[in-house]
Design a protein around this motif. Structure first.
Motif, PDB file in Angstrom:
ATOM      1  N   ASN A  66       0.812  -1.221   0.000  1.00 30.39           N
ATOM      2  CA  ASN A  66       0.000   0.000   0.000  1.00 30.39           C
ATOM      3  C   ASN A  66       0.843   1.267   0.000  1.00 30.39           C
ATOM      4  O   ASN A  66       0.495   2.257   0.638  1.00 30.39           O
ATOM      5  N   ASP A  67       1.937   1.230  -0.727  1.00 31.24           N
ATOM      6  CA  ASP A  67       2.806   2.406  -0.859  1.00 31.24           C
ATOM      7  C   ASP A  67       2.242   3.286  -1.967  1.00 31.24           C
ATOM      8  O   ASP A  67       2.352   2.962  -3.145  1.00 31.24           O
ATOM      9  N   LEU A  68       1.647   4.399  -1.581  1.00 29.58           N
ATOM     10  CA  LEU A  68       1.028   5.304  -2.538  1.00 29.58           C
ATOM     11  C   LEU A  68       1.975   6.407  -2.985  1.00 29.58           C
ATOM     12  O   LEU A  68       1.567   7.366  -3.634  1.00 29.58           O
ATOM     13  N   ARG A  69       3.229   6.254  -2.662  1.00 32.95           N
ATOM     14  CA  ARG A  69       4.236   7.256  -3.025  1.00 32.95           C
ATOM     15  C   ARG A  69       4.326   7.408  -4.539  1.00 32.95           C
ATOM     16  O   ARG A  69       4.349   6.421  -5.283  1.00 32.95           O
ATOM     17  N   VAL A  70       4.370   8.648  -4.984  1.00 33.80           N
ATOM     18  CA  VAL A  70       4.577   8.983  -6.389  1.00 33.80           C
ATOM     19  C   VAL A  70       5.652  10.066  -6.426  1.00 33.80           C
ATOM     20  O   VAL A  70       5.442  11.157  -5.903  1.00 33.80           O
ATOM     21  N   ASP A  71       6.790   9.739  -7.001  1.00 35.92           N
ATOM     22  CA  ASP A  71       7.918  10.678  -7.036  1.00 35.92           C
ATOM     23  C   ASP A  71       7.971  11.430  -8.352  1.00 35.92           C
ATOM     24  O   ASP A  71       7.863  10.820  -9.422  1.00 35.92           O
ATOM     25  N   PRO A  72       8.187  12.745  -8.281  1.00 37.57           N
ATOM     26  CA  PRO A  72       8.462  13.479  -9.523  1.00 37.57           C
ATOM     27  C   PRO A  72       9.909  13.253  -9.937  1.00 37.57           C
ATOM     28  O   PRO A  72      10.803  13.140  -9.107  1.00 37.57           O
ATOM     29  N   LEU A  73      10.111  13.140 -11.221  1.00 36.31           N
ATOM     30  CA  LEU A  73      11.456  13.039 -11.791  1.00 36.31           C
ATOM     31  C   LEU A  73      11.590  14.162 -12.803  1.00 36.31           C
ATOM     32  O   LEU A  73      10.774  14.271 -13.721  1.00 36.31           O
ATOM     33  N   MET A 128       3.508   1.375  -7.368  1.00 32.82           N
ATOM     34  CA  MET A 128       4.418   0.291  -7.664  1.00 32.82           C
ATOM     35  C   MET A 128       3.866  -1.102  -7.427  1.00 32.82           C
ATOM     36  O   MET A 128       4.615  -2.050  -7.334  1.00 32.82           O
ATOM     37  N   GLY A 129       2.613  -1.282  -7.335  1.00 37.91           N
ATOM     38  CA  GLY A 129       2.084  -2.627  -7.127  1.00 37.91           C
ATOM     39  C   GLY A 129       1.958  -2.951  -5.656  1.00 37.91           C
ATOM     40  O   GLY A 129       2.292  -2.143  -4.793  1.00 37.91           O
ATOM     41  N   ARG A 130       1.422  -4.126  -5.381  1.00 33.90           N
ATOM     42  CA  ARG A 130       1.178  -4.557  -4.009  1.00 33.90           C
ATOM     43  C   ARG A 130       0.343  -3.527  -3.257  1.00 33.90           C
ATOM     44  O   ARG A 130       0.514  -3.296  -2.080  1.00 33.90           O
ATOM     45  N   ILE A 131      -0.550  -2.878  -3.992  1.00 32.25           N
ATOM     46  CA  ILE A 131      -1.455  -1.901  -3.382  1.00 32.25           C
ATOM     47  C   ILE A 131      -2.808  -2.589  -3.206  1.00 32.25           C
ATOM     48  O   ILE A 131      -3.476  -2.927  -4.173  1.00 32.25           O
TER      49      ILE A 131
END
Length: 162
Positions: A66-73, A128-131
């Motif tokens: 449940n990692d909802l992190r979204v990083d800007p690149l 990234m999955g596993r959400i």
């Protein structure tokens, strides 16, 4: 040769950790929003679920749930500064050429050739999955990303799953 029973194995793994069996999302219909202008006038962003991060950023944890992190690149990032943190798929080829799963240089070329109007100032890596908390993705994380894209006046995003 028998096929790998990926879904069953994944469900068994998470059941052993106390989770309920995963309920796959089934979409009977999808929204389609046509572009409001020609592609050669559009600003395009990339979004990958491949666990890609900048080498100076904290890595994604491929085992996190449940990692909802979204990083800007930043769109100007050198491909050599990107690392793949996921271990749920073979990224042997992407380790040699990140464009296999994050076609940042190809997108730049499309802009240089005038096929797309411009490259977004930022691209995004996350989901990234596993959400297991779909509601959090649908009601929180995805709308937050959509707001960021609107703020940057992004016309379209290329979704690049890993």
């Amino acid at each position: 040769m028998e096929p790998i029973r990926y879904v069953e194995r994944l469900n068994a793994h998470y059941r052993s950790q106390g989770f309920q069996p995963y309920r796959w999302t089934v979409n009977d219909a999808g929204l389609l929003t046509p572009l409001g202008k020609p592609l050669n006038q559009c600003r395009i962003a990339l979004l990958t679920s491949g666990g890609i991060s900048h080498c100076d950023a904290p890595p994604f944890d491929p085992r996190a749930l449940n990692d909802l992190r979204v990083d800007p690149l930043p769109s100007t990032v050198s491909p050599q500064c990107l690392v793949i943190n996921d271990d749920y798929y073979s990224h042997r080829d992407a380790d040699r050429d990140i464009n296999c799963i994050f076609p940042i240089e190809r997108l730049r070329e499309l802009a240089d050739e005038g096929i797309i109007g411009a490259v977004s100032p930022h691209h995004y890596s996350g989901f990234m999955g596993r959400i297991y908390t779909r509601a959090a993705v649908i009601n929180e994380a995805a709308p937050a990303l959509a707001r960021r894209l609107r703020e940057q006046e992004i016309d379209a995003a290329a979704l690049v799953p890993a």
